[in-house]
Design a protein around this motif. Structure first.
Motif, PDB file in Angstrom:
ATOM      1  N   LEU A   1       0.815  -1.212   0.000  1.00  0.00           N
ATOM      2  CA  LEU A   1       0.000   0.000   0.000  1.00  0.00           C
ATOM      3  C   LEU A   1       0.850   1.263   0.000  1.00  0.00           C
ATOM      4  CD1 LEU A   1      -2.768  -1.048   2.529  1.00  0.00           C
ATOM      5  CD2 LEU A   1      -2.947  -0.894   0.065  1.00  0.00           C
ATOM      6  N   LEU A   2       1.971   1.209   0.656  1.00  0.00           N
ATOM      7  CA  LEU A   2       2.809   2.396   0.751  1.00  0.00           C
ATOM      8  C   LEU A   2       3.930   2.308  -0.279  1.00  0.00           C
ATOM      9  CD1 LEU A   2       2.914   2.543   4.626  1.00  0.00           C
ATOM     10  CD2 LEU A   2       1.826   4.190   3.128  1.00  0.00           C
ATOM     11  N   PRO A   3       4.519   3.451  -0.630  1.00  0.00           N
ATOM     12  CA  PRO A   3       5.627   3.422  -1.590  1.00  0.00           C
ATOM     13  C   PRO A   3       6.782   2.574  -1.054  1.00  0.00           C
ATOM     14  CG  PRO A   3       4.943   5.680  -1.125  1.00  0.00           C
ATOM     15  CD  PRO A   3       4.189   4.811  -0.191  1.00  0.00           C
TER      16      PRO A   3
ATOM     17  N   THR B   1       9.775   3.052  -0.805  1.00  0.00           N
ATOM     18  CA  THR B   1      10.834   3.735  -0.052  1.00  0.00           C
ATOM     19  C   THR B   1      10.353   4.233   1.298  1.00  0.00           C
ATOM     20  OG1 THR B   1      10.209   5.725  -1.231  1.00  0.00           O
ATOM     21  CG2 THR B   1      12.093   4.513  -2.084  1.00  0.00           C
ATOM     22  N   TRP B   2       9.161   3.848   1.689  1.00  0.00           N
ATOM     23  CA  TRP B   2       8.590   4.342   2.955  1.00  0.00           C
ATOM     24  C   TRP B   2       9.444   3.893   4.137  1.00  0.00           C
ATOM     25  CZ3 TRP B   2       4.657   7.713   2.837  1.00  0.00           C
ATOM     26  CH2 TRP B   2       4.037   8.044   4.041  1.00  0.00           C
ATOM     27  N   GLN B   3       9.546   4.753   5.145  1.00  0.00           N
ATOM     28  CA  GLN B   3      10.323   4.428   6.336  1.00  0.00           C
ATOM     29  C   GLN B   3       9.368   4.084   7.471  1.00  0.00           C
ATOM     30  OE1 GLN B   3      13.803   4.404   6.208  1.00  0.00           O
ATOM     31  NE2 GLN B   3      13.221   4.609   4.048  1.00  0.00           N
TER      32      GLN B   3
ATOM     33  N   PRO C   1       3.506   2.034   9.682  1.00  0.00           N
ATOM     34  CA  PRO C   1       2.648   3.029  10.359  1.00  0.00           C
ATOM     35  C   PRO C   1       1.720   2.475  11.437  1.00  0.00           C
ATOM     36  CG  PRO C   1       2.043   2.756   8.042  1.00  0.00           C
ATOM     37  CD  PRO C   1       3.340   2.065   8.229  1.00  0.00           C
TER      38      PRO C   1
ATOM     39  N   PRO D   1       9.802  12.803   7.895  1.00  0.00           N
ATOM     40  CA  PRO D   1       9.647  13.042   6.455  1.00  0.00           C
ATOM     41  C   PRO D   1       9.736  11.738   5.658  1.00  0.00           C
ATOM     42  CG  PRO D   1      11.808  13.763   7.216  1.00  0.00           C
ATOM     43  CD  PRO D   1      11.050  13.357   8.437  1.00  0.00           C
ATOM     44  N   GLN D   2       9.144  11.768   4.485  1.00  0.00           N
ATOM     45  CA  GLN D   2       9.186  10.601   3.605  1.00  0.00           C
ATOM     46  C   GLN D   2       9.556  11.052   2.203  1.00  0.00           C
ATOM     47  OE1 GLN D   2       8.755   7.557   4.646  1.00  0.00           O
ATOM     48  NE2 GLN D   2       7.645   7.754   6.578  1.00  0.00           N
ATOM     49  N   ILE D   3      10.188  10.183   1.457  1.00  0.00           N
ATOM     50  CA  ILE D   3      10.535  10.494   0.074  1.00  0.00           C
ATOM     51  C   ILE D   3       9.886   9.447  -0.834  1.00  0.00           C
ATOM     52  CG2 ILE D   3      12.409  10.525  -1.607  1.00  0.00           C
ATOM     53  CD1 ILE D   3      14.159  11.746   0.516  1.00  0.00           C
ATOM     54  N   VAL D   4       9.156   9.936  -1.832  1.00  0.00           N
ATOM     55  CA  VAL D   4       8.456   9.028  -2.738  1.00  0.00           C
ATOM     56  C   VAL D   4       8.985   9.225  -4.152  1.00  0.00           C
ATOM     57  CG1 VAL D   4       6.211   8.391  -3.683  1.00  0.00           C
ATOM     58  CG2 VAL D   4       6.394   9.152  -1.319  1.00  0.00           C
ATOM     59  N   PRO D   5       9.522   8.194  -4.750  1.00  0.00           N
ATOM     60  CA  PRO D   5      10.073   8.356  -6.099  1.00  0.00           C
ATOM     61  C   PRO D   5       9.004   8.207  -7.183  1.00  0.00           C
ATOM     62  CG  PRO D   5      10.553   6.167  -5.291  1.00  0.00           C
ATOM     63  CD  PRO D   5       9.739   6.841  -4.235  1.00  0.00           C
TER      64      PRO D   5
END
Lengths: 235, 351, 559
Positions: C144-146, C148-150, C153, C163-167
């Protein structure tokens, strides 16, 4: 109407419009529709203002919509296009599947982190002049899902919006009202200021080198486009 | 008197210069006329017809029945930003829309469109008229492939490939069916084909049923109608565009003027298809009343075909690409050959 | 054939009167069962993480638990826990939970992917949101999440503000490593979606094509993951949760969704619902069902006919009529928020006679209208050519993927919770469960069309019942305390038959007025998983048709 008579009046309205824009965007003139011709003339001669008016009338009366659905609001959006409400009466009901051929994107639903970059991309693919109707509470602020760990707090974090239609979801009548208000605005020569949004697409290599970037460095190439969400700064 | 002659005599020009100027201006008039028809069809008539099928009203704010929408729609589309995507194959990408639009208009050069008063609306009447029409109309498929291939987009590419497969499969039955008419008429010249349909087939008292080939050979007519649907890419054969499958097919990456050209080209193409059908099956511009209102009848016929395509669009499912090829090669090709042979035998026996 | 009905063969642990004998089941599993828990809906057998596959295989083959309804993952203070909710397609009232605790430090568990295909996605989701790793899952990555999610949840130590980074990768072929296509030189990778007219929202299909044929397809979901479970865990039972179910399956199916939460919470907190409210609920739910199926048929036609088809507009016209009825009842067109724990929000609109007449008019109007759909759709030969024998979903595969609703019934699986696990007023009414053995796109569309007819029948009977209801017994809500605090550690899993299939809710209460864990079993999520079976080897248009016939709603798939 002679030139002498109309000029002061036009200047007034122009100034008004500019001050309104300035107030909204804080400096810088919106030159989305500005042409080389106009730059060459320096000021705005009579013939171009008439032409401007005509073009605004044109854009305000006919628009192709992007065939674009996200969530709950898209159901009401379909109803707005369809039999009972028939948005096409106002010249705004031709759906185009390709963003290259659309003028207006109605953003009908919650934007989540994974979809943010795609929304930005779809918006970027549309040719100017383009307009955005943000439909429903989710595209305004995240709506009922605002506190979610994955939800972008409104479409305006990613793309500029011309008009917001509140509701969860807005009734078709409300959406029609919104589109009409948008058309009215376009006819009056208003458009949303293009400003830098909080969440932009950037190349991964351009991001500041912090812990998160270092951690992801092995997974993402330098020139991959990424969107960085700083949740803590969100409204 | 033909249109070119009328113009040159009105200008007082004679000889080669007169022919050239008359022909040139005549072509401009015919081209504008056809484009005007497409402009009415594209932004307005299509919407109104679809709306009628789906219980809606569609545009009704500008002018009577909303017909004023044509101006803003046209101006807005042309005035949009022209996006040239990265990696497109440049000359091919630019030529494709021109090719699609111009090939369809070119076909009208030889179509006898009937009279307005004493003036005959037909630019040229070569002996190979029908062959010319088919030839230029099929140039459009080259345009489709170019558009699909040059766009650097996978959906466009799929659309281009589909267009080519489809046109190959339907061009042949189309032309073979057209030839059966030629056998009846004994000429490729379009005016000759129209003339051959002028006699009365059956006299029913006050009403005479004309010897239109649609009535003489309804089988060929239906075959031709179906093949024509595929040729112009409308339901049930709109698969090169197929918005719910491949976004917008070959035209996915086009915006602004190029999109207008493709869009117009499609409608002109439908009208050209209608014009061919009208000419070789429906007696061209003939109809009740004096010959001087021939253009009106011609228009009625081509708009009738346009209406049919829109009707099919609202009511018929789109077939799958493999089914389409199968219908083309295994069904229509065989039927059109059968039709051809049968026509040849009948004509041979009667003559 | 003998005239006597043959004695139904009993599975292990099944008593002749259709109940479960948990002791016998425990004996069957022997030493695998470490402990037994009491959940409200069924007993839970606690097993070791490394015996998941053995236990589930035994239960499936010998005890007849062929339906892995749901997998709930959650984190306690001292451990992670995965609960496999098992049912039987023959009798969904026979339930069993298999509880797999794993250590906090190293949450690694065995996988059920070898026994149930549907477990692959469920375990991916559990990994994505809670962080339990499932060994032997063939495809354990975020769903469900990208990617690269850290962090995870729904785990306890997740910091939502990080913060999160989504490519955004377009041309890279993410299936390069996964696809089983041997020779890739002639194939083409294509992204269908997330913005594409055929994906009914924001679904992303990673597709490998060989010419026009689909060689491999992998649905990439999560473009509408709105944290519904987190939202529900933050709301109080009594009022704050009910608005959210409307937004899971947002195609006017709100009433059906609300019922799923109402049913689970009412059973959890021992709330009775007055009969009168049940009748209203039944009527409202069936209206929702017709509206949802209408849109399914309309968009299915859109996929096959192209976007100018009249059928879509007709179906929207009919939906407008239903939405008017529902608006009269609940005050809203789409997000009804009409159910309350212990009943409904308010009584039928006054004047009642007028409302009944409107509903009756609609029910009379329906059959003629359905005939028109049959004329336009099912008896159209071109349509038949397109959808017959395409998108085949064999019943065994459907069971293994946990398909329910019209998708399962279109594959000949006679499974409908309204009849098999009765709730509301359904068992007092006369109606039929529609099934079709076609297993193809056509069968699924046909089932929906026929179900609308049955729903209209149910509505008519409800109106009859409501009309004769004595005026002084119109109790719309039972007496429910203002603040609900179910007992600590009470767990329940309850499902209802929603528009798309079995919509299940798992709630664990932690003694407060908010759920400790709220898990949604979404039917569209499970149904979508079977797209691979339907689409591979077919042409692109057939894949689009198969997707349309699955009738997914991304709000429910992604939650």
């Amino acid at each position: 109407m002679s030139k002498e008579q109309s000029e002061p009046e036009l200047h007034d309205t122009l100034e008004q419009a500019q001050s309104k824009q300035d107030a909204r965007m804080g400096g810088g003139v919106d030159d989305r529709f500005n042409s080389k011709l106009r730059q060459a003339f320096g000021s705005t001669p009579f013939i171009l203002t008439k032409f401007d008016k005509f073009m605004n009338w044109v854009r305000g009366n006919s628009m192709f919509m992007l065939l674009f659905g996200i969530a709950c609001c898209s159901i009401e959006m379909m109803h707005t296009y369809a039999t009972k409400h028939d948005l096409d009466r106002f010249g705004a009901g031709v759906p185009r599947a390709s963003p290259r051929q659309a003028d207006v994107i109605i953003v009908p639903g919650t934007i989540v982190s994974k979809f943010g970059p795609r929304l930005k991309r779809v918006y970027d693919q549309m040719p100017e002049p383009k307009f955005v109707v943000s439909m429903g509470s989710c595209t305004i602020s995240g709506g009922p899902f605002q506190e979610g760990y994955n939800v972008v707090k409104g479409a305006e974090e990613i793309i500029p919006c011309d008009i917001h239609v509140p509701g969860c979801p807005p009734r078709p009548e409300a959406l029609i009202y919104g589109v009409l208000k948008l058309q009215e605005g376009i006819r009056a020569g208003e458009s949303a200021p293009v400003t830098v949004k909080p969440y932009e697409l950037e190349q991964f290599g351009d991001l500041d080198d912090d812990a998160l970037v270092r951690k992801l460095a092995s997974e993402i190439d330098e020139d991959d486009l990424v969107m960085r969400y700083n949740w803590a700064d969100s409204p | 008197m033909t249109l070119a002659e009328t113009i040159s005599s009105a200008l007082g020009l004679e000889g080669a210069v007169g022919q050239f100027v008359g022909g040139f201006i005549g072509a401009a008039i015919v081209g504008t006329f056809i484009l005007a028809n497409a402009a009415v069809a594209g932004p307005w008539a299509k919407r109104k017809i679809t709306a009628a099928f789906t219980d809606r009203i569609a545009v009704d704010k500008l002018g009577p029945l909303g017909i004023g929408i044509i101006i803003p729609d046209a101006v807005r589309l042309i005035s949009k930003e022209l996006i040239v995507p990265e990696g497109v194959d440049r000359p091919a990408w630019d030529i494709a829309p021109l090719l699609i639009a111009s090939s369809a208009i070119l076909g009208f050069a030889v179509i006898p469109m009937g009279q307005v008063g004493p003036v005959e609306f037909q630019l040229a009447d070569p002996e190979v008229g029908l062959a010319f029409v088919f030839a230029v109309a099929s140039i459009a498929s080259v345009g489709l492939v170019m558009a699909g291939y040059a766009s650097n987009n996978k959906y466009s590419f799929l659309g281009g490939l589909r267009a080519v497969a489809q046109n190959l499969a339907y061009e042949i039955p189309l032309i073979l069916t057209g030839i059966s008419v030629v056998i009846f008429a004994g000429t490729l010249q379009l005016s000759g084909i129209v003339d051959a349909q002028q006699q009365t087939l059956v006299d029913l008292g006050p009403v005479g049923i004309p010897a239109w080939f649609a009535i003489v050979n309804p089988f060929a007519f239906i075959l031709f109608l179906a093949a024509n649907m595929a040729e112009v890419g409308r339901n049930p054969f709109d698969i090169p565009e197929a918005p719910t499958e491949i976004v917008a097919g070959f035209q996915t990456e086009y915006s602004s003027v190029y999109f207008v050209l493709i869009y117009l080209g499609e409608f002109v193409h439908i009208f050209l298809g209608g014009a061919i059908i009208a000419t070789i099956f429906l007696g061209g511009p003939s109809g009740p009343g004096p010959a001087s209102i021939g253009l009106l009848w011609f228009l009625v016929k081509i708009w009738g075909v346009f209406l049919l395509t829109q009707w099919a669009r609202s009511a018929l499912p789109r077939v799958r690409i493999d089914q389409l090829i199968e219908i083309g090669w295994k069904g229509m090709l065989v039927l059109s050959f059968a039709n051809l042979v049968l026509t040849a035998i009948i004509v041979g026996v009667i003559a | 054939m003998s005239l006597e009905a043959p004695e139904p063969e009993l599975d292990v642990g099944e008593t002749p009167d259709g109940d479960l004998d948990y002791d016998e089941l425990a004996d069957l599993l022997g030493e695998h069962v470490l402990d037994r828990e009491e959940h409200v809906n069924a007993e839970g057998f606690v097993i070791r993480p490394d015996s998941v596959e053995t236990v589930l295989a035994t239960l499936k083959e010998e005890a007849g638990f062929d339906h892995l309804s749901c997998l709930t993952a959650q984190q306690y203070g001292d451990r992670y826990e995965s609960i496999y909710h098992l049912k039987k397609y023959d009798d969904p009232t026979q339930e069993l939970s298999v509880v797999v605790p794993t250590a906090s430090e190293e949450p690694v568990s065995g996988s059920a992917a070898g026994v149930f295909d549907t477990a692959i996605w469920h375990e991916r989701e559990a990994y994505d949101l809670v962080g339990i790793e499932y060994e032997d899952n063939p495809d354990l990555r975020r769903i469900l999440l990208p990617e690269t999610w850290q962090g995870h949840p729904l785990s306890n130590d997740y910091n939502q503000d990080q913060p999160q980074i989504v490519p955004l990768r377009e041309h890279a072929n993410p299936m390069e490593k996964r696809t089983q296509v041997p020779d890739r030189s002639d194939t083409m990778f294509i992204n269908i979606g997330p913005h594409h007219p055929a994906t009914h929202g924001v679904l992303h299909l990673e597709t490998v094509l060989d010419g026009e044929q689909v060689v491999d397809v992998d649905p990439d979901i999560g473009y509408l993951h709105r944290c519904e479970e987190q939202m529900c865990e933050q709301g109080t039972y009594r009022h704050q949760i009910m608005p959210y179910p409307d937004r899971w399956d947002y195609i006017s199916a709100g009433m059906l969704n609300e019922w799923s939460y109402a049913r689970a919470a009412e059973d959890l907190a021992d709330i009775d619902v007055p009969e009168y409210a049940q009748v209203i609920r039944t009527m409202a739910a069936e209206m929702s069902r017709i509206a949802a199926h209408m849109l399914a048929i309309g968009t299915f036609a859109l996929d096959i006919y192209g976007d100018f088809t009249a059928i879509f507009m007709y179906s929207i016209t009919d939906r407008e009529k239903l939405q008017n009825l529902l608006e009269d009842l609940s005050g809203q067109r789409l997000m009804f928020n009409y159910f309350r724990l212990g009943g409904v929000a308010w009584d039928l609109p006054e004047p009642r006679e007028q409302y009944f007449q409107k509903v009756r008019d609609f029910c009379e109007y329906m059959p003629g209208r359905l005939e028109e759909y049959h004329n336009l759709l099912t008896s159209n030969e071109l349509f038949q050519m397109r959808v017959l024998d395409t998108g085949i979903l064999p019943p065994e595969e459907a069971r293994s993927y946990g398909c329910t609703g019209p998708v399962a019934r279109g594959s000949g699986i006679d499974y409908d919770l309204r009849r098999d696990d009765p709730y509301g007023y359904y068992d007092e009414l006369e109606w039929d469960v529609i099934t079709d053995d076609g297993c193809d796109n056509f069968a699924r569309a046909l089932v929906r069309l026929k179900e609308m007819e049955q729903s209209a029948r149910i509505i008519e009977q409800c109106v009859d019942v409501l009309e004769d209801w004595p005026e002084d017994e119109r109790e719309i809500q039972s007496n429910v305390p203002r603040t609900l605090k179910p007992d600590h550690d009470k767990e329940i899993y309850r499902a209802v038959e929603a528009a798309k299939g079995e919509l299940g809710i798992y709630i664990r209460s932690d003694g407060t007025d908010r759920p400790g864990r709220f898990k949604i079993r979404s039917p569209a999520f499970c149904n979508l998983q079977s797209l691979e079976v339907m689409a591979e080897g077919e042409y692109i248009p057939d894949m689009v048709a198969a997707l349309g016939s699955l009738d997914i709603v991304l709000g429910e798939v992604d939650r």
